[in-house]
Design an enzyme around this catalytic site. Structure first.
Site, short mmCIF file in Angstrom:
data_model
loop_
_atom_site.label_atom_id
_atom_site.label_comp_id
_atom_site.label_asym_id
_atom_site.label_seq_id
_atom_site.Cartn_x
_atom_site.Cartn_y
_atom_site.Cartn_z
N LYS A 87 -34.72 -12.51 -2.92
CA LYS A 87 -35.98 -12.26 -2.56
C LYS A 87 -37.14 -12.60 -3.57
O LYS A 87 -38.17 -13.18 -3.35
CB LYS A 87 -36.25 -10.72 -1.99
CG LYS A 87 -35.38 -10.21 -0.97
CD LYS A 87 -35.73 -8.82 -0.29
CE LYS A 87 -35.56 -7.94 -1.59
NZ LYS A 87 -34.10 -7.72 -1.98
N ARG A 164 -38.57 -0.50 2.80
CA ARG A 164 -37.22 -0.43 3.04
C ARG A 164 -36.86 0.67 4.04
O ARG A 164 -35.49 0.65 3.99
CB ARG A 164 -36.83 -0.01 1.41
CG ARG A 164 -36.86 -1.04 0.50
CD ARG A 164 -36.08 -0.91 -0.67
NE ARG A 164 -36.18 -1.80 -1.74
CZ ARG A 164 -35.28 -1.99 -2.99
NH1 ARG A 164 -34.88 -1.03 -3.20
NH2 ARG A 164 -35.36 -3.05 -3.40
N ARG A 198 -26.44 -11.21 -13.13
CA ARG A 198 -28.12 -11.49 -13.39
C ARG A 198 -27.99 -11.25 -14.99
O ARG A 198 -27.62 -10.09 -15.37
CB ARG A 198 -28.72 -10.48 -12.48
CG ARG A 198 -28.97 -11.07 -11.23
CD ARG A 198 -29.92 -10.37 -10.50
NE ARG A 198 -29.71 -8.72 -10.08
CZ ARG A 198 -30.11 -8.11 -9.28
NH1 ARG A 198 -31.35 -8.70 -8.48
NH2 ARG A 198 -29.90 -7.03 -9.07
N ARG A 242 -29.22 -5.79 -16.62
CA ARG A 242 -30.10 -4.55 -16.05
C ARG A 242 -29.12 -3.65 -16.01
O ARG A 242 -27.99 -3.44 -15.71
CB ARG A 242 -30.60 -5.09 -14.68
CG ARG A 242 -31.82 -5.75 -14.74
CD ARG A 242 -32.47 -6.36 -13.54
NE ARG A 242 -32.02 -5.66 -12.15
CZ ARG A 242 -32.54 -5.75 -11.21
NH1 ARG A 242 -33.41 -6.80 -10.84
NH2 ARG A 242 -32.31 -4.96 -10.15
N ARG A 253 -25.83 0.41 -3.92
CA ARG A 253 -27.19 -0.09 -3.25
C ARG A 253 -26.87 -0.89 -1.80
O ARG A 253 -27.73 -0.84 -1.06
CB ARG A 253 -27.76 -1.10 -4.37
CG ARG A 253 -28.34 -0.22 -5.38
CD ARG A 253 -28.65 -1.04 -6.84
NE ARG A 253 -29.14 -2.42 -6.47
CZ ARG A 253 -29.08 -3.51 -7.44
NH1 ARG A 253 -28.44 -3.22 -8.48
NH2 ARG A 253 -30.06 -4.39 -6.98
#
Length: 307
Positions: A87, A164, A198, A242, A253
């Protein structure tokens, strides 16, 4: 009277005053009320028509922005999609193309975490467990960001990470008119690999991905290749992961997203605002097709092809 009742009463009373108050002011008001408590694009024809109406094919907003001759397009768009789907990547590209701010609630949360402010310790516990941040916190952070943008003369926005939940979508729908909701979709095995790959440069803040995703086609499903997004040499030794990009956290998640956020897709689908886009691969494959679905052109992409 409960907080939620006060919110809905506030929403009803502000609706009649929308000609004299901005949606931002209403959102800020709701934030304060809440705070008092504690290639298959699967495009909906209505959403496709909405995108076409909002943005003519030969858009000149990007050129004007680069030349300093005009303001950005006043679009009010939302990006939906599972955590890690991309996104931020595509919202940022469209933000640059259209000259409107890209507002990512995930960035707002991370900024608050880094600030050591009053919410920092509470957010750290929530994020490290892969849970959703409460409506109250998110709306408070978002309203402060929009207020700061209004002070700078920003027009329009591309929201990433909000809403969300259906409750958040209802609040947003009550205070502003969202033009289009872009729902990015990607296979779960690719999503998991992307999240685990990531990396962030601890010095410049650049986002990279070391995962090389190569899924073979089988049982009638096409294959998919997504090459890594590697950092430049001067960032390579400064990459960090992260704290929430751990397999168990990512899976949690995704589970929460499916439980809480899938209904948001249906919320916008019923309103004819949902444009569903299955990512066919990495940025080189997906970006041109997303632009086509949105009835947009990227002058820089055309120049690079011509070169």
């Amino acid at each position: 009277m409960s907080v939620l009742s006060r919110v809905w009463r506030a929403r009803g009373s502000t609706a009649a005053a929308t000609t004299t108050t901005t949606s931002l002011q209403t959102l800020i008001f709701l934030s304060r009320a809440l705070s008092t408590s504690c290639e298959n694009t699967g495009i909906d024809p209505k959403a496709k028509a909405g995108a076409a109406a909002a943005l003519p094919l030969n858009n000149n907003n990007s050129k004007k922005k680069k030349e300093g001759k005009g303001e950005g397009k006043h679009v009010q768009w939302v990006f939906l999609g599972c955590p890690g789907v991309g996104k931020g990547t595509y919202a940022s590209r469209l933000s640059n193309l259209l000259g409107v701010p890209h507002i990512a609630t995930g960035d707002l949360v991370r900024d608050e975490l880094a600030s050591s402010g009053p919410l920092s310790s509470q957010l750290d516990e929530i994020v490290s467990q892969g849970k959703l941040v409460s409506d109250e916190i998110i709306i408070n952070l978002l309203s402060k960001r929009l207020e700061a943008g209004e002070a700078k003369g920003e027009a329009g926005f591309i929201l990433d990470g909000f809403p969300r939940t259906v409750r958040q979508a209802e609040i947003l729908e009550g205070v502003t008119d969202i033009d289009l909701v872009i729902n990015l979709k990607l296979r779960e095995e690719a999503l998991l690999a992307k999240c685990l790959g990531r990396r962030i440069c601890s010095e410049c803040g650049g986002n990279y991905n070391v995962a090389c995703i190569d899924i073979k086609g089988e049982n009638g499903n096409p294959g998919m290749y997504m090459g890594p997004l590697l950092p430049p040499p001067h960032c390579a030794s400064k990459l960090i992961t992260r704290s929430d990009d751990k397999e168990e956290v990512v899976r949690e998640r995704l589970r929460i997203y499916n439980e809480k956020s899938r209904p948001v897709e249906e919320f916008y689908r019923r309103r004819g605002k949902l444009l569903e886009f299955d990512l066919p691969g990495g940025i080189p494959e997906s970006w041109p097709k997303l632009l086509q679905a949105l009835n947009l052109e990227d002058p820089e992409d055309k120049q690079s092809v011509a070169a």
